[in-house]
Design a protein around this motif. Structure first.
Motif, PDB file in Angstrom:
ATOM      1  N   SER A 202       0.743  -1.174   0.091  1.00  0.00           N
ATOM      2  CA  SER A 202       0.088  -0.157  -0.087  1.00  0.00           C
ATOM      3  C   SER A 202       0.922   1.236   0.076  1.00  0.00           C
ATOM      4  N   CYS A 220       5.525   6.401   1.879  1.00  0.00           N
ATOM      5  CA  CYS A 220       5.508   5.791   2.841  1.00  0.00           C
ATOM      6  C   CYS A 220       4.934   4.555   2.245  1.00  0.00           C
ATOM      7  N   CYS A 222       3.008   0.498   3.329  1.00  0.00           N
ATOM      8  CA  CYS A 222       2.479  -0.410   4.386  1.00  0.00           C
ATOM      9  C   CYS A 222       2.289  -1.459   3.882  1.00  0.00           C
ATOM     10  N   LYS A 224       2.225  -6.177   4.959  1.00  0.00           N
ATOM     11  CA  LYS A 224       1.867  -6.987   6.098  1.00  0.00           C
ATOM     12  C   LYS A 224       3.207  -7.740   6.697  1.00  0.00           C
ATOM     13  N   PHE A 229       0.640  -4.967  10.540  1.00  0.00           N
ATOM     14  CA  PHE A 229       0.522  -4.543   9.349  1.00  0.00           C
ATOM     15  C   PHE A 229       1.556  -3.210   9.544  1.00  0.00           C
ATOM     16  N   GLU A 230       2.623  -3.228   8.994  1.00  0.00           N
ATOM     17  CA  GLU A 230       3.634  -2.228   9.254  1.00  0.00           C
ATOM     18  C   GLU A 230       3.908  -1.266   8.116  1.00  0.00           C
ATOM     19  N   CYS A 231       3.880   0.021   8.552  1.00  0.00           N
ATOM     20  CA  CYS A 231       4.058   1.103   7.440  1.00  0.00           C
ATOM     21  C   CYS A 231       5.518   1.901   7.716  1.00  0.00           C
ATOM     22  N   ARG A 232       6.145   1.915   6.538  1.00  0.00           N
ATOM     23  CA  ARG A 232       7.470   2.555   6.473  1.00  0.00           C
ATOM     24  C   ARG A 232       7.895   3.464   5.704  1.00  0.00           C
ATOM     25  N   THR A 251       9.933   3.119  10.891  1.00  0.00           N
ATOM     26  CA  THR A 251       8.347   2.666  10.978  1.00  0.00           C
ATOM     27  C   THR A 251       7.563   3.820  11.535  1.00  0.00           C
ATOM     28  N   ARG A 254       0.304   3.377  11.615  1.00  0.00           N
ATOM     29  CA  ARG A 254      -0.453   3.234  10.030  1.00  0.00           C
ATOM     30  C   ARG A 254      -1.537   4.547   9.755  1.00  0.00           C
ATOM     31  N   CYS A 257       0.325   7.137   7.502  1.00  0.00           N
ATOM     32  CA  CYS A 257       0.239   6.970   5.958  1.00  0.00           C
ATOM     33  C   CYS A 257      -0.656   6.841   5.120  1.00  0.00           C
ATOM     34  N   ILE A 259      -2.871   6.353   2.336  1.00  0.00           N
ATOM     35  CA  ILE A 259      -2.762   5.246   1.145  1.00  0.00           C
ATOM     36  C   ILE A 259      -3.393   5.782   0.015  1.00  0.00           C
TER      37      ILE A 259
END
Length: 549
Positions: A202, A220, A222, A224, A229-232, A251, A254, A257, A259
């Motif tokens: 995402s 960013c 996101c 899994k 569920f990790e956003c970076r 990180t 969520r 970010c 999407i």
């Protein structure tokens, strides 16, 4: 009245019992579905480490600097590197398949979007079949002026060309690509947990605003990761960001970010791809395909290896590299080519003079007679001055002293053996990235020994030098994959040499490219329209053939 009350009580009891039974069943079904989902996740997790990227060590070292000066970046104004060859899409046969050969992988961007402008590709929703030794799924960096999540104008394409591993996400953000099928080679098995998995990335934007400072933006992603569920993001954009030393990203929550795009990513072993490509329900007839092949699919080696094998120490290599980088600063493809020729000519004369002194049998040959009276320092100092005055070669500063540079160069070469000089000739000299690569005033291509991005002591990717048997076997396998794809709607083909960054084994480059082109020609029944990019490293013949060492 009593009878009526009893009926009401019984109805309530039945209702309560039914509701309780229904809730129990929902709980059981929910637990069952969660168990199934967990079981699937165990086998099909999306780990960022699987997305092995080709990270140029120079780019990697600049990431930390970029985070500190991110808001001060000023892009250099330069002509857009877009479809300069106006004949690149001209053809006599409308049924021909366009095949474009580029040097660095992000140089496919102008061709992909030129195909959109010319109606060969639709503006959105395309499927990318990416046959490569690496995923190239690293995120681009946000830079002021970047065309965020929209179809870019020609002049803005350069923002998408930041390095050789971010062009896929950059293209997905524009909507051009919706689905990526990465076919990876068997030699990369150690970087994968299974032969196939599918997941989604995402893609979005994170922005923070402060009263005393201007708002900061960054891309960013996101995904899994295990059960989370990790956003970076690659920049330390918020106090809520946590840095991962191992993976070099931050990180973020969520909620931060926003999407804006979902990218489907499928990762498949080359053997399994053979069977999957034949399934009509896996790639639909309506899908428009961009076929993208990297020649490092056949193997990935260290371009610095010939130098190390000649017993030239890493410290000597670095010193020579730094000397050249401090004085020669090409800003065009022509400058780069002529700078390499100048340096290789010095090596050729120095090697001949050394050989003539060492071997009495060579003393009276034409080559020895030609170089016997050549004063290396004087000759190449004057030659450099002529090249600079005619704008054929560019030095880093107008105050640079040609004599001082030539003297330092000749002095260093005098300490090398004949074999070491030969190895330097073979390796050559180039910029660490193409002049087409997006540049800022703090990020100009560094020119030096063309030793690639990785060394045995410092590498971001898996090294694999193939045998001749393996090259032949993989060529047959690739041809099988290509023939399966002829049943689908392949709209465009791009081929990346990946020689500059030192990934494709240079000793096998000609054989690998010939195998790729033969496979395409046979699979598509000769109906291909082949186009070589004008700024290929070493030209159309390729880097190894540019000078015969």
């Amino acid at each position: 009245m009593l009878f009526g009350d009893k009926m009401k009580i019984m109805c309530r009891r039945h209702c309560i019992r039914y509701v309780f039974t229904f809730m129990t069943m929902c709980f059981v079904v929910g637990m069952y579905m969660a168990a199934i989902k967990h079981n699937m996740d165990v086998h099909k997790q999306f780990h960022i480490k699987r997305l092995k990227v080709k990270r140029d060590v120079h780019v990697h070292s600049r990431v930390h600097e970029f985070r500190q000066r991110m808001t001060n970046l000023k892009p250099i104004k330069e002509p857009p590197h877009v479809d300069k060859d106006k004949n690149s899409f001209k053809r006599e046969d409308n049924d021909s398949l366009h095949v474009h050969i580029v040097e660095e992988h992000h140089e496919v961007i102008p061709y992909w979007f030129a195909a959109v402008r010319k109606g060969i590709l639709p503006r959105s929703g395309n499927t990318l079949v990416h046959i490569d030794g690496h995923s190239d799924l690293a995120p681009p960096r946000f830079i002021p002026g970047y065309p965020t999540f929209k179809m870019p104008h020609e002049k803005d394409l350069r923002y998408l060309m930041q390095s050789n591993d971010v062009f896929i996400q950059a293209s997905a953000m524009t909507g051009l690509v919706n689905r990526v099928i990465w076919v990876w080679p068997d030699w990369d098995q150690s970087n994968h947990d299974s032969n196939y998995f599918m997941s989604t990335i995402s893609l979005g934007m994170v922005m923070t605003g402060q009263k005393t400072k201007p708002a900061r933006k960054e891309f960013c992603a996101c995904l899994k990761n295990e059960t989370r569920f990790e956003c970076r993001t690659i920049a330390n954009i918020s106090r809520q960001a946590n840095y991962s030393v191992e993976d070099d990203y931050f990180t973020i929550p969520r909620s931060m970010c926003k999407i804006m795009k979902i990218l489907i990513v499928e990762e498949i072993h080359e053997f399994k791809a053979l069977s999957f490509f034949g399934k009509s329900d896996w790639i639909a007839e309506s899908e428009n395909i961009i076929l993208d092949i990297d020649e490092d699919y056949f193997g990935c080696s260290y371009a610095i290896q010939p130098l190390l094998k000649s017993n030239l120490s890493l410290s000597k290599i670095v010193k020579l590299d730094n000397l050249i980088a401090a004085h020669l600063c090409p800003t065009s493809f022509s400058h780069e080519k002529e700078s390499d020729k100048y340096l290789v000519d010095i090596l050729a004369v120095a090697r001949t003079k050394r050989a003539c002194i060492k071997d009495n049998r060579l003393k009276h040959t034409d080559r020895c007679n030609e170089t016997a009276n050549v004063d290396l320092l004087k000759h190449f100092k004057h030659k450099l001055e002529r090249l600079v005055s005619n704008n054929i070669v560019r030095m880093c500063s107008k105050y640079d002293n040609a004599y001082a540079f030539a003297h330092s160069l000749v002095t260093k070469i005098a300490t090398y053996s004949i074999n070491q000089i030969r190895a330097l000739q073979e390796t050559g000299f180039c910029s660490h990235t193409s002049t087409k690569t997006f540049r800022t005033d703090q990020n100009t291509p560094r020119f030096g020994i063309c030793k690639g991005s990785n060394t045995p002591e410092d590498t971001a990717v898996l090294e694999h030098t193939p045998t001749l048997t393996e090259l032949a076997t993989r060529s047959v396998l690739l041809k099988g994959l290509l023939k399966k794809l002829t049943d689908h709607s392949v709209k465009l083909v791009t081929v990346s040499r990946s020689v500059r960054d030192g990934y494709t084994p240079r000793q096998f480059f000609e054989r690998i490219e010939a195998n790729v082109l033969n496979g395409l020609n046979e699979s598509f029944h000769g109906q291909i329209d082949l186009h070589y990019d004008r700024e290929l490293l070493g030209g159309k013949p390729g880097w190894p053939a540019r000078h015969k060492a």
